[in-house]
Design a protein around this motif. Structure first.
Motif, mmCIF file in Angstrom:
data_model
loop_
_atom_site.group_PDB
_atom_site.id
_atom_site.type_symbol
_atom_site.label_atom_id
_atom_site.label_comp_id
_atom_site.label_asym_id
_atom_site.label_seq_id
_atom_site.Cartn_x
_atom_site.Cartn_y
_atom_site.Cartn_z
ATOM 1 N N ILE A 98 5.762 4.466 2.319
ATOM 2 C CA ILE A 98 5.395 5.847 2.646
ATOM 3 C C ILE A 98 6.315 6.786 1.880
ATOM 4 O O ILE A 98 7.547 6.731 2.031
ATOM 5 C CB ILE A 98 5.518 6.119 4.165
ATOM 6 C CG1 ILE A 98 4.706 5.091 4.956
ATOM 7 C CG2 ILE A 98 5.079 7.541 4.480
ATOM 8 C CD1 ILE A 98 3.230 5.070 4.629
ATOM 9 N N ILE A 125 0.867 -1.185 0.000
ATOM 10 C CA ILE A 125 0.000 0.000 0.000
ATOM 11 C C ILE A 125 0.904 1.236 0.000
ATOM 12 O O ILE A 125 1.723 1.418 0.901
ATOM 13 C CB ILE A 125 -0.917 0.009 1.227
ATOM 14 C CG1 ILE A 125 -1.796 -1.239 1.232
ATOM 15 C CG2 ILE A 125 -1.769 1.279 1.252
ATOM 16 C CD1 ILE A 125 -2.548 -1.461 2.532
ATOM 17 N N THR A 126 0.769 2.063 -1.028
ATOM 18 C CA THR A 126 1.622 3.241 -1.166
ATOM 19 C C THR A 126 0.842 4.497 -0.781
ATOM 20 O O THR A 126 -0.283 4.695 -1.237
ATOM 21 C CB THR A 126 2.137 3.367 -2.613
ATOM 22 O OG1 THR A 126 2.811 2.158 -2.974
ATOM 23 C CG2 THR A 126 3.088 4.544 -2.756
ATOM 24 N N SER A 127 1.445 5.345 0.061
ATOM 25 C CA SER A 127 0.790 6.573 0.513
ATOM 26 C C SER A 127 1.789 7.726 0.497
ATOM 27 O O SER A 127 2.975 7.534 0.794
ATOM 28 C CB SER A 127 0.243 6.411 1.936
ATOM 29 O OG SER A 127 -0.612 5.281 2.030
ATOM 30 N N GLU A 145 1.068 -8.110 3.617
ATOM 31 C CA GLU A 145 0.735 -6.687 3.476
ATOM 32 C C GLU A 145 1.925 -5.825 3.876
ATOM 33 O O GLU A 145 2.572 -6.062 4.898
ATOM 34 C CB GLU A 145 -0.481 -6.326 4.334
ATOM 35 C CG GLU A 145 -0.896 -4.869 4.190
ATOM 36 C CD GLU A 145 -2.136 -4.515 4.988
ATOM 37 O OE1 GLU A 145 -2.029 -3.642 5.871
ATOM 38 O OE2 GLU A 145 -3.195 -5.132 4.730
ATOM 39 N N GLU A 191 7.900 -2.534 5.750
ATOM 40 C CA GLU A 191 7.677 -1.083 5.795
ATOM 41 C C GLU A 191 8.867 -0.362 5.176
ATOM 42 O O GLU A 191 10.019 -0.729 5.424
ATOM 43 C CB GLU A 191 7.498 -0.599 7.239
ATOM 44 C CG GLU A 191 6.613 -1.470 8.112
ATOM 45 C CD GLU A 191 5.200 -1.618 7.584
ATOM 46 O OE1 GLU A 191 4.661 -0.612 7.068
ATOM 47 O OE2 GLU A 191 4.633 -2.720 7.683
ATOM 48 N N LYS A 246 4.842 0.743 13.468
ATOM 49 C CA LYS A 246 5.011 -0.569 12.831
ATOM 50 C C LYS A 246 6.150 -1.357 13.481
ATOM 51 O O LYS A 246 6.070 -2.582 13.630
ATOM 52 C CB LYS A 246 5.268 -0.394 11.332
ATOM 53 C CG LYS A 246 4.057 0.118 10.561
ATOM 54 C CD LYS A 246 2.888 -0.858 10.661
ATOM 55 C CE LYS A 246 1.648 -0.358 9.950
ATOM 56 N NZ LYS A 246 0.522 -1.311 10.068
ATOM 57 N N HIS A 286 3.794 -1.577 3.462
ATOM 58 C CA HIS A 286 3.498 -0.161 3.266
ATOM 59 C C HIS A 286 4.724 0.577 2.741
ATOM 60 O O HIS A 286 5.837 0.372 3.237
ATOM 61 C CB HIS A 286 3.054 0.481 4.585
ATOM 62 C CG HIS A 286 1.819 -0.134 5.171
ATOM 63 N ND1 HIS A 286 1.889 -1.209 6.032
ATOM 64 C CD2 HIS A 286 0.501 0.152 4.995
ATOM 65 C CE1 HIS A 286 0.658 -1.558 6.381
ATOM 66 N NE2 HIS A 286 -0.203 -0.765 5.768
#
Length: 675
Positions: free
Chosen positions: A569, A437-439, A565, A538, A454, A567
């Motif tokens: 950021i 998931i990229t934010s 899952e 992460e 995390k 991430h």
């Protein structure tokens, strides 16, 4: 031939100044192109001007101060903005120009070319160039701004350029180079004396295309001269593709199977193999590389795989061991960590042919490494290696070269510089699809706190900084400043730091500790872009707007490699429209090929041709930016007008140092391999 001394107004003092600008010929005067074009037909409102931006304003004099008695003899004029119905006011400060003071009168309108002061809340300009509205002469049309620094004034340099252009106007061009020399002349005239911004931009793009068309033609000549008929042959009587497939614990994808067939075809062909395996992270490029090594070994030759890091080489060796055991292939791992006894044993085995395959770093091209019959070189993430490393492999016998890259090659690049270089594209396996998931985060504190949370949940993380140390005038978050400002937040977790200034042993140790889970956080520069398998989920990339999309995609590929899952950021405080658009593209897409195409369109060829300036690639002669259309135009021009020229004629056209052309060709070769 026209020399600098032949140009009107150029004497010894001027020549010295031109030499300080690295200008030594009339062609180099023409090649010193404007940095910026300003349309002086269209003034703007002062309220719309950005601080530091060179702008054209129009204002009416409302008041004039007295000249101070200070050393600077300064005074100021208050103008009302003509374009804002004279309801907005700005101040023009004049230093060391008392002679202008008495020329101002209240109610008189002026046009001003200037920069808005950086003082916040102040609409102030300093020492503007200005003319009365009814007497405009210089502040009209298209204003060219050259990167002269303090060496020479703008008007003085323009007079030299215009005199030189006038000297060649009407010249006749003959011989094989007539067409391109005439095109150069037309482009230079339009670039230096444009009648519109559009004409200026088209001239610059045309010069970029001419530049690349010449270099492309030189590249083609050198490549064609280097092509060799195959003299090293494999015996595949006892090897079939299915033999390798039977050793795998998974069924290869259609694109992998096609790559197997492509490689077999290359190794059986009448010319040596030069193939790139292009595939996203997790697409299965390594399995294709292992196939090529098995084919070479079973065909009676030796194969060498060169990885960019020792830890990645070790990882490859562990995976290849399973294939080697199933196929009966003898192989060795050769890195700087080998003991003297181990190294001696490997060198002996390679020299007498006992070892059919070797995996290692650039240790495998050391001077003391000899091969009995090396024929295949596999280069993993080849952009990490220089031309010299590949040349050493070739001198040791590697006539066939297979390169693996996780940076997809834009189609426009492939069609131009890779037209005769084989490319196999590997699609990602369905089960290898990552769940990252990229934010995008604008707030630095929030992005760092996300990683801390995390880590408290037991996760592993990367934090990537764009630089190692702080630099004056540079507000990027370096490793140095990050550890100083945020290091205390990670006191409860084992942390390692890795960057390019560390010794290889230190980098390897940090990566090993992290891959084994002994380290929970790895703070690094982009050296981890080419990395190993880890369980990290992460990654925080600071000042992410300073990286190319393809580089960000590679960094993102460091996490979630087991499908869990993860991430990514992307921290960026850049509010520029283009920066926001680029990062939002990454938020929405995980398709490496698509991102490479978008990156190429947005940033130019920097990530692909290697000569970077703020992420952009520059042409070797004129240092102009490259995009897909310029590449296409260059290829078309080279095909139509330069294909019949000799190598010497093409080199004559460059009119630049041989080192510049060599450097550019080296960056092309570092991607296209065996060329």
């Amino acid at each position: 031939m026209l020399t600098l001394r032949d140009v009107k107004g150029v004497g010894d003092a001027t020549i010295k100044k031109l030499n300080d600008l690295d200008i030594h010929s009339v062609f180099e005067v023409f090649s010193f192109l404007p940095r910026k074009y300003i349309d002086l037909k269209s003034p703007i409102k002062v309220i719309d001007a950005q601080a530091g931006q060179l702008v054209l304003l129009e204002g009416r004099v409302e008041s004039v101060s007295n000249v101070t008695r200070s050393k600077t003899k300064s005074f100021f004029v208050i103008f009302s903005d003509n374009l804002a119905n004279n309801r907005i006011y700005f101040k023009a400060m004049f230093y060391n120009m008392p002679f202008l003071h008495d020329g101002f009168s209240v109610g008189q309108s002026y046009r001003l070319l200037t920069r808005l002061s950086n003082d916040q809340g102040s609409l102030t300009v300093v020492n503007p160039s200005l003319e009365k509205i009814e007497k405009i002469s210089k502040l009209d049309g298209i204003y060219t701004l050259y990167p002269l620094g303090s060496t020479m004034g703008q008007n003085a340099f323009k007079n030299i350029v215009y005199s030189a252009l006038d000297s060649v106007k009407g010249a006749t061009y003959e011989g094989n180079l007539a067409k391109i020399n005439k095109d150069f002349a037309l482009c230079f005239e339009a670039a230096h004396r444009p009648t519109s911004i559009n004409i200026a931009e088209r001239a610059i793009d045309s010069l970029a295309s001419l530049d690349l068309s010449i270099v492309l033609s030189i590249y083609r000549k050198l490549r064609n001269n280097a092509q060799k008929a195959r003299k090293v042959f494999y015996n595949f009587d006892n090897f079939r593709i299915v033999d390798y497939i039977n050793t795998l614990s998974f069924a290869p994808t259609d694109s992998q199977t096609q790559a197997f067939e492509d490689i077999m075809s290359d190794m059986r062909s009448s010319e040596y193999m030069s193939r790139i395996i292009s595939g996203d992270v997790g697409s299965g490029k390594t399995a294709v590389a292992f196939f090529a090594m098995c084919a070479a070994a079973k065909g009676g030759k030796q194969a060498a795989l060169m990885a960019p890091t020792e830890i990645l080489a070790t990882q490859h060796a562990k995976k290849f061991a399973q294939v080697a055991k199933a196929t009966g292939i003898r192989f060795a791992l050769l890195t700087s960590s080998c003991t003297q006894s181990e190294r001696k044993n490997v060198l002996a085995g390679l020299k007498n042919g006992y070892y059919q395959c070797v995996i290692g770093t650039n240790s495998i091209v050391s001077d003391d490494v000899e091969y009995k019959n090396l024929a295949l070189a596999v280069i993993d993430e080849q952009h990490r290696f220089g031309v010299n490393d590949r040349a050493k492999l070739e001198r040791k016998g590697a006539c066939d070269v297979l390169s693996l890259t996780a940076t997809p090659i834009p189609r426009s690049m492939a069609l131009t510089f890779y037209e005769n270089i084989a490319i196999s594209r590997i699609e990602k396996r369905a089960e290898a699809q990552t769940n990252v998931i990229t934010s995008v985060y604008e707030d630095l504190q929030s992005s760092v706190e996300f990683i801390v949370r995390k880590l408290k949940e037991g996760k592993q993380a990367f934090i990537v900084c764009p630089s190692i140390f702080d630099a004056e005038g540079n507000n990027l978050m370096s490793i140095e400043s990050f550890m100083r400002d945020f290091g205390n937040l990670f006191d409860d977790f084992p942390v390692s730091v890795i960057h390019g200034k560390l010794k290889n042993e230190e980098k390897e140790r940090a990566m090993t500790e992290f891959s084994q889970g002994n380290t929970r956080l790895l703070v690094a520069t982009s050296v981890i872009e080419v990395g190993i398998d880890t369980k990290a989920t992460e990654i925080l990339i600071l000042n992410s707007d300073r990286f190319g999309l393809s580089s960000l995609h590679q960094l993102r590929g460091r996490v979630g490699r087991d499908g869990s899952e993860a991430h990514c950021i992307l921290h960026s405080s850049n509010k520029g429209e283009k920066a926001i658009e680029r990062l939002q593209t990454l938020e929405k897409s995980n398709d490496g090929q698509y991102l490479a195409e978008v990156d190429f369109e947005m940033r130019g060829a920097g990530d692909f041709l290697g000569v970077k300036q703020s992420g952009r690639s520059l042409t070797p002669m004129f240092s102009l930016e490259v995009n897909a259309q310029i590449l296409s135009n260059a290829k078309e021009y080279a095909d139509k007008f330069l294909s019949n020229l000799s190598l010497n004629e093409l080199l004559t056209l460059t009119r630049t140092s041989k080192s510049k052309i060599d450097a550019f060709l080296d960056t092309i070769n570092s991607v296209t391999l065996n060329s």
